[in-house]
Motif scaffolding. Structure first.
Motif, PDB file in Angstrom:
ATOM      1  N   GLY A 109      33.112  16.316  35.622  1.00  0.00           N
ATOM      2  CA  GLY A 109      33.188  16.957  36.925  1.00  0.00           C
ATOM      3  C   GLY A 109      31.856  17.556  37.333  1.00  0.00           C
ATOM      4  N   PRO A 110      31.854  18.251  38.469  1.00  0.00           N
ATOM      5  CA  PRO A 110      30.601  18.767  39.018  1.00  0.00           C
ATOM      6  C   PRO A 110      30.096  20.006  38.280  1.00  0.00           C
ATOM      7  N   LEU A 111      28.827  20.299  38.495  1.00  0.00           N
ATOM      8  CA  LEU A 111      28.212  21.535  38.021  1.00  0.00           C
ATOM      9  C   LEU A 111      27.128  21.906  39.019  1.00  0.00           C
ATOM     10  N   HIS A 112      27.314  23.048  39.654  1.00  0.00           N
ATOM     11  CA  HIS A 112      26.362  23.487  40.670  1.00  0.00           C
ATOM     12  C   HIS A 112      25.552  24.707  40.243  1.00  0.00           C
ATOM     13  N   VAL A 113      26.092  25.503  39.334  1.00  0.00           N
ATOM     14  CA  VAL A 113      25.424  26.739  38.930  1.00  0.00           C
ATOM     15  C   VAL A 113      25.560  26.918  37.422  1.00  0.00           C
ATOM     16  N   LEU A 114      24.439  27.201  36.762  1.00  0.00           N
ATOM     17  CA  LEU A 114      24.437  27.581  35.352  1.00  0.00           C
ATOM     18  C   LEU A 114      23.907  29.001  35.267  1.00  0.00           C
ATOM     19  N   VAL A 115      24.720  29.899  34.718  1.00  0.00           N
ATOM     20  CA  VAL A 115      24.279  31.274  34.478  1.00  0.00           C
ATOM     21  C   VAL A 115      24.091  31.449  32.973  1.00  0.00           C
ATOM     22  N   ASN A 116      22.845  31.607  32.548  1.00  0.00           N
ATOM     23  CA  ASN A 116      22.546  31.869  31.143  1.00  0.00           C
ATOM     24  C   ASN A 116      22.602  33.376  30.907  1.00  0.00           C
ATOM     25  N   ASN A 117      23.572  33.810  30.106  1.00  0.00           N
ATOM     26  CA  ASN A 117      23.830  35.240  29.968  1.00  0.00           C
ATOM     27  C   ASN A 117      24.042  35.663  28.519  1.00  0.00           C
ATOM     28  N   ALA A 118      24.038  34.726  27.573  1.00  0.00           N
ATOM     29  CA  ALA A 118      24.332  35.070  26.179  1.00  0.00           C
ATOM     30  C   ALA A 118      23.248  35.988  25.619  1.00  0.00           C
ATOM     31  N   GLY A 119      23.681  37.036  24.929  1.00  0.00           N
ATOM     32  CA  GLY A 119      22.717  37.951  24.338  1.00  0.00           C
ATOM     33  C   GLY A 119      23.318  38.747  23.197  1.00  0.00           C
ATOM     34  N   ILE A 120      22.564  38.884  22.126  1.00  0.00           N
ATOM     35  CA  ILE A 120      22.991  39.680  20.992  1.00  0.00           C
ATOM     36  C   ILE A 120      21.823  40.551  20.530  1.00  0.00           C
ATOM     37  N   ALA A 171      21.391  22.705  43.341  1.00  0.00           N
ATOM     38  CA  ALA A 171      22.021  23.460  42.268  1.00  0.00           C
ATOM     39  C   ALA A 171      21.073  24.578  41.850  1.00  0.00           C
ATOM     40  N   ARG A 172      21.547  25.409  40.942  1.00  0.00           N
ATOM     41  CA  ARG A 172      20.707  26.538  40.548  1.00  0.00           C
ATOM     42  C   ARG A 172      20.989  26.987  39.122  1.00  0.00           C
ATOM     43  N   VAL A 173      19.974  27.606  38.519  1.00  0.00           N
ATOM     44  CA  VAL A 173      20.074  28.230  37.204  1.00  0.00           C
ATOM     45  C   VAL A 173      19.718  29.694  37.367  1.00  0.00           C
ATOM     46  N   VAL A 174      20.541  30.568  36.808  1.00  0.00           N
ATOM     47  CA  VAL A 174      20.283  32.010  36.829  1.00  0.00           C
ATOM     48  C   VAL A 174      20.120  32.475  35.388  1.00  0.00           C
ATOM     49  N   ASN A 175      18.951  32.982  35.057  1.00  0.00           N
ATOM     50  CA  ASN A 175      18.681  33.499  33.723  1.00  0.00           C
ATOM     51  C   ASN A 175      18.787  35.022  33.738  1.00  0.00           C
ATOM     52  N   VAL A 176      19.771  35.541  33.023  1.00  0.00           N
ATOM     53  CA  VAL A 176      19.927  36.991  32.954  1.00  0.00           C
ATOM     54  C   VAL A 176      18.925  37.525  31.936  1.00  0.00           C
ATOM     55  N   ALA A 177      17.936  38.243  32.428  1.00  0.00           N
ATOM     56  CA  ALA A 177      16.867  38.779  31.586  1.00  0.00           C
ATOM     57  C   ALA A 177      17.002  40.298  31.538  1.00  0.00           C
ATOM     58  N   SER A 178      15.904  41.013  31.730  1.00  0.00           N
ATOM     59  CA  SER A 178      15.949  42.476  31.709  1.00  0.00           C
ATOM     60  C   SER A 178      14.620  43.029  32.172  1.00  0.00           C
ATOM     61  N   TYR A 179      14.655  44.257  32.707  1.00  0.00           N
ATOM     62  CA  TYR A 179      13.388  44.939  32.973  1.00  0.00           C
ATOM     63  C   TYR A 179      12.806  45.500  31.691  1.00  0.00           C
ATOM     64  N   TRP A 180      13.620  45.602  30.634  1.00  0.00           N
ATOM     65  CA  TRP A 180      13.143  46.082  29.333  1.00  0.00           C
ATOM     66  C   TRP A 180      12.635  44.879  28.560  1.00  0.00           C
ATOM     67  N   ALA A 181      11.399  44.479  28.835  1.00  0.00           N
ATOM     68  CA  ALA A 181      10.858  43.230  28.302  1.00  0.00           C
ATOM     69  C   ALA A 181       9.407  43.420  27.895  1.00  0.00           C
ATOM     70  N   GLY A 182       8.993  42.685  26.855  1.00  0.00           N
ATOM     71  CA  GLY A 182       7.615  42.744  26.400  1.00  0.00           C
ATOM     72  C   GLY A 182       7.504  42.476  24.908  1.00  0.00           C
ATOM     73  N   GLN A 234      13.567  18.636  41.705  1.00  0.00           N
ATOM     74  CA  GLN A 234      14.805  17.870  41.582  1.00  0.00           C
ATOM     75  C   GLN A 234      15.983  18.561  42.277  1.00  0.00           C
ATOM     76  N   GLY A 235      15.682  19.621  43.052  1.00  0.00           N
ATOM     77  CA  GLY A 235      16.736  20.300  43.798  1.00  0.00           C
ATOM     78  C   GLY A 235      17.439  21.396  43.031  1.00  0.00           C
ATOM     79  N   ILE A 236      16.844  21.836  41.915  1.00  0.00           N
ATOM     80  CA  ILE A 236      17.456  22.883  41.101  1.00  0.00           C
ATOM     81  C   ILE A 236      16.576  24.126  41.165  1.00  0.00           C
ATOM     82  N   ALA A 237      17.082  25.194  41.753  1.00  0.00           N
ATOM     83  CA  ALA A 237      16.367  26.464  41.805  1.00  0.00           C
ATOM     84  C   ALA A 237      16.608  27.220  40.502  1.00  0.00           C
ATOM     85  N   VAL A 238      15.570  27.849  39.982  1.00  0.00           N
ATOM     86  CA  VAL A 238      15.673  28.591  38.722  1.00  0.00           C
ATOM     87  C   VAL A 238      15.110  29.987  38.938  1.00  0.00           C
ATOM     88  N   ASN A 239      15.934  31.011  38.759  1.00  0.00           N
ATOM     89  CA  ASN A 239      15.497  32.388  38.936  1.00  0.00           C
ATOM     90  C   ASN A 239      16.027  33.262  37.807  1.00  0.00           C
TER      91      ASN A 239
END
Length: 239
Positions: free
Chosen positions: A57-68, A108-119, A160-165
């Motif tokens: 089936g279709p896939l329009h949005v991937l949200v990467n959110n896994a974190g440990i 389509a789009r990819v959303v990467n859940v990151a953080s302001y606490w980075a470095g 390729q039409g995929i936005a990544v933010n």
């Protein structure tokens, strides 16, 4: 997406019981019965590739959110430090494995859940084989890597039409934050506000390669070092 407020949502989780509970809760709260789950350990590339192979089936949005944020250094069965494998390589592998499907259903789009606490990213020792392991340092470097890989993937996938933010979510009291010594002052709904906005609002498709906090685009201090970004991408590619 804007014309279809009730989306088909697939949760990707390691724990079947927790996944089923989350699916049931979402269905009850929203009335959307198009919510399901897949069992995948996102620290393991073979399981991610398996998900991509069986996707239908279709896939329009991937949200990467896994974190440990484990308090002591652990490794996957493949011998990769667990936080690096989950928080960084998991995003990398998911994006690469599912990009052909996203491309098929673009825009389509990819959303990467990151953080302001980075470095503190150390490209010479990302798995803490030389450094003393600190879960806070490991987490901060993983979030820096998320933001840098967003730029790398935007360069490759946007034509390729995929936005990544990428974005910082809200501050929610969770096991992840507790392991780092923090609490949280926002509800889960509030915490998900910016990632969901990027995933569903037209604005999330109109720009690419950017970083957001509280629903607003913010300059990312890691986005300008193209040499380091490419080194990181090639490092991840080598796993």
């Amino acid at each position: 997406l804007a014309d279809n407020p009730q989306h088909q949502v697939v949760l990707v989780a390691r724990d079947g019981a927790k996944a089923r509970s989350a699916v049931n809760q979402i269905q009850q709260l929203t009335g959307n019965d198009q919510v399901s789950h897949e069992i995948v350990d996102l620290s393991r590339q073979a399981e991610i590739d398996g998900l991509a192979a069986r996707w239908s089936g279709p896939l329009h949005v991937l949200v990467n959110n896994a974190g440990i944020t484990p308090r002591r250094r652990q490794e996957t069965p493949e011998g990769i430090e667990l936080q690096w494998a989950t928080n960084v390589l998991g995003y990398f592998w998911m994006t690469r494995a599912l990009a052909p499907i996203l491309r098929q259903f673009a825009p389509a789009r990819v959303v990467n859940v990151a953080s302001y606490w980075a470095g503190e990213l150390d490209l010479a020792d990302p798995e803490f084989k030389q450094r003393r392991y600190s879960n806070g340092t490991a987490y901060r470097q993983s979030k820096q890597a998320n933001r840098m890989l967003t730029v790398a993937f935007a360069k490759r996938l946007s034509p390729q039409g995929i936005a990544v933010n990428a974005c910082h979510p809200g501050d929610v009291n969770s096991k992840l934050s507790n392991n780092l010594g923090f609490g949280g002052h926002q509800s889960a709904d509030e915490g998900a506000g910016t990632p969901v906005w990027l995933a569903t609002d037209p604005a999330g498709q109109e720009v690419t390669g950017h970083y957001f906090e509280h629903g607003r685009q913010v300059t990312c201090r890691f986005a300008g070092n193209q040499e380091a970004i490419e080194r990181l991408y090639q490092l991840c590619l080598g796993y």
